[in-house]
Design a protein around this motif. Structure first.
Motif, short mmCIF file in Angstrom:
data_model
loop_
_atom_site.label_atom_id
_atom_site.label_comp_id
_atom_site.label_asym_id
_atom_site.label_seq_id
_atom_site.Cartn_x
_atom_site.Cartn_y
_atom_site.Cartn_z
N ALA A 29 0.84 -1.20 0.00
CA ALA A 29 0.00 0.00 0.00
C ALA A 29 0.87 1.25 0.00
CB ALA A 29 -0.93 0.00 1.20
N LEU A 30 1.98 1.21 0.73
CA LEU A 30 2.89 2.35 0.75
C LEU A 30 3.50 2.60 -0.62
CD1 LEU A 30 4.70 1.78 4.15
CD2 LEU A 30 3.23 3.71 3.56
N GLU A 31 3.87 1.51 -1.29
CA GLU A 31 4.45 1.66 -2.63
C GLU A 31 3.48 2.38 -3.55
OE1 GLU A 31 5.71 -2.17 -3.99
OE2 GLU A 31 7.37 -2.26 -2.56
N GLU A 32 2.21 2.06 -3.46
CA GLU A 32 1.20 2.72 -4.29
C GLU A 32 1.04 4.19 -3.91
OE1 GLU A 32 -2.58 0.75 -4.73
OE2 GLU A 32 -1.61 -1.20 -4.52
N ALA A 33 1.20 4.50 -2.63
CA ALA A 33 0.98 5.86 -2.14
C ALA A 33 2.08 6.83 -2.57
CB ALA A 33 0.86 5.85 -0.63
N PHE A 34 3.28 6.33 -2.77
CA PHE A 34 4.40 7.21 -3.11
C PHE A 34 4.42 7.51 -4.60
CE2 PHE A 34 6.22 5.57 0.93
CZ PHE A 34 6.25 6.77 1.58
N THR A 35 3.55 8.39 -5.01
CA THR A 35 3.50 8.81 -6.40
C THR A 35 3.94 10.27 -6.48
OG1 THR A 35 1.23 9.59 -6.21
CG2 THR A 35 1.55 7.28 -6.83
N GLY A 36 4.07 10.77 -7.67
CA GLY A 36 4.46 12.16 -7.86
C GLY A 36 3.51 13.12 -7.18
N HIS A 37 2.23 12.77 -7.16
CA HIS A 37 1.23 13.64 -6.54
C HIS A 37 1.52 13.82 -5.05
CE1 HIS A 37 -2.58 15.61 -5.90
NE2 HIS A 37 -2.87 14.75 -4.94
N HIS A 38 1.85 12.74 -4.36
CA HIS A 38 2.14 12.84 -2.94
C HIS A 38 3.39 13.67 -2.69
CE1 HIS A 38 -0.68 9.48 -2.83
NE2 HIS A 38 -0.95 9.88 -1.61
N ALA A 39 4.39 13.50 -3.54
CA ALA A 39 5.62 14.29 -3.41
C ALA A 39 5.31 15.76 -3.62
CB ALA A 39 6.66 13.81 -4.42
N PHE A 40 4.45 16.07 -4.57
CA PHE A 40 4.05 17.44 -4.84
C PHE A 40 3.37 18.06 -3.62
CE2 PHE A 40 0.57 20.28 -6.10
CZ PHE A 40 1.30 21.31 -6.67
N LEU A 41 2.42 17.33 -3.05
CA LEU A 41 1.69 17.84 -1.89
C LEU A 41 2.61 18.04 -0.69
CD1 LEU A 41 -1.64 15.81 -2.06
CD2 LEU A 41 -1.27 18.21 -2.63
N LEU A 42 3.51 17.11 -0.47
CA LEU A 42 4.45 17.24 0.64
C LEU A 42 5.34 18.46 0.44
CD1 LEU A 42 5.57 16.12 3.26
CD2 LEU A 42 7.04 14.61 1.93
N GLY A 43 5.77 18.69 -0.78
CA GLY A 43 6.58 19.87 -1.07
C GLY A 43 5.82 21.16 -0.78
N LYS A 44 4.54 21.18 -1.15
CA LYS A 44 3.71 22.36 -0.87
C LYS A 44 3.57 22.59 0.63
CE LYS A 44 1.46 24.36 -3.60
NZ LYS A 44 1.72 25.65 -4.22
N MET A 45 3.36 21.53 1.39
CA MET A 45 3.22 21.66 2.84
C MET A 45 4.51 22.17 3.46
SD MET A 45 0.92 18.43 4.05
CE MET A 45 1.19 17.23 2.77
N LEU A 46 5.64 21.65 3.00
CA LEU A 46 6.92 22.09 3.56
C LEU A 46 7.22 23.55 3.23
CD1 LEU A 46 9.04 18.91 2.96
CD2 LEU A 46 8.23 19.80 5.13
N LYS A 47 6.83 24.00 2.04
CA LYS A 47 7.00 25.41 1.70
C LYS A 47 6.17 26.29 2.62
CE LYS A 47 8.23 24.85 -3.14
NZ LYS A 47 7.80 24.98 -4.52
N ARG A 48 4.97 25.84 2.95
CA ARG A 48 4.11 26.61 3.85
C ARG A 48 4.71 26.67 5.25
NH1 ARG A 48 2.28 30.86 4.84
NH2 ARG A 48 0.64 30.95 6.37
N ILE A 49 5.26 25.56 5.72
CA ILE A 49 5.92 25.52 7.03
C ILE A 49 7.10 26.49 7.05
CG2 ILE A 49 7.32 24.09 8.58
CD1 ILE A 49 5.41 21.76 7.78
N ASP A 50 7.88 26.52 5.97
CA ASP A 50 9.01 27.45 5.89
C ASP A 50 8.52 28.90 5.93
OD1 ASP A 50 10.81 25.36 5.75
OD2 ASP A 50 11.03 25.45 3.57
N ALA A 51 7.41 29.17 5.25
CA ALA A 51 6.86 30.53 5.26
C ALA A 51 6.40 30.92 6.67
CB ALA A 51 5.70 30.63 4.27
N ILE A 52 5.77 29.99 7.36
CA ILE A 52 5.32 30.27 8.73
C ILE A 52 6.52 30.50 9.64
CG2 ILE A 52 4.20 29.24 10.76
CD1 ILE A 52 2.25 27.88 8.73
N ASP A 53 7.56 29.67 9.49
CA ASP A 53 8.78 29.88 10.27
C ASP A 53 9.37 31.26 10.04
OD1 ASP A 53 8.66 27.39 11.47
OD2 ASP A 53 10.10 26.45 10.08
N ALA A 54 9.36 31.71 8.78
CA ALA A 54 9.87 33.04 8.47
C ALA A 54 8.98 34.12 9.09
CB ALA A 54 9.95 33.23 6.95
#
Length: 70
Positions: A29-54
């Protein structure tokens, strides 16, 4: 798994193998979950966290400057 994904590892099998404890039973199930879409969403979340930290760092620096003489 998240750190490896953020670092650019896109191998679904390799990422799934990083699972620990109860998640080890869900490797397929994990193998199926790790698609480009999930990587994209995680990147977006991390950018938001960086903005909040700033956003937090700016007033912190101002407070330190104002309170330094005290």
């Amino acid at each position: 798994m998240s750190a490896a994904l953020i670092a650019g590892d896109r191998s679904q099998a390799a990422l799934a193998q990083l699972a620990r404890s109860r998640m080890r039973g869900k490797i397929s199930a994990l193998e199926e979950a790790f698609t480009g879409h999930h990587a994209f969403l995680l990147g977006k979340m991390l950018k938001r966290i960086d903005a909040i930290d700033a956003d937090i760092a700016e007033p912190d620096a101002e407070i330190e400057e104002i309170s330094a003489p005290l």
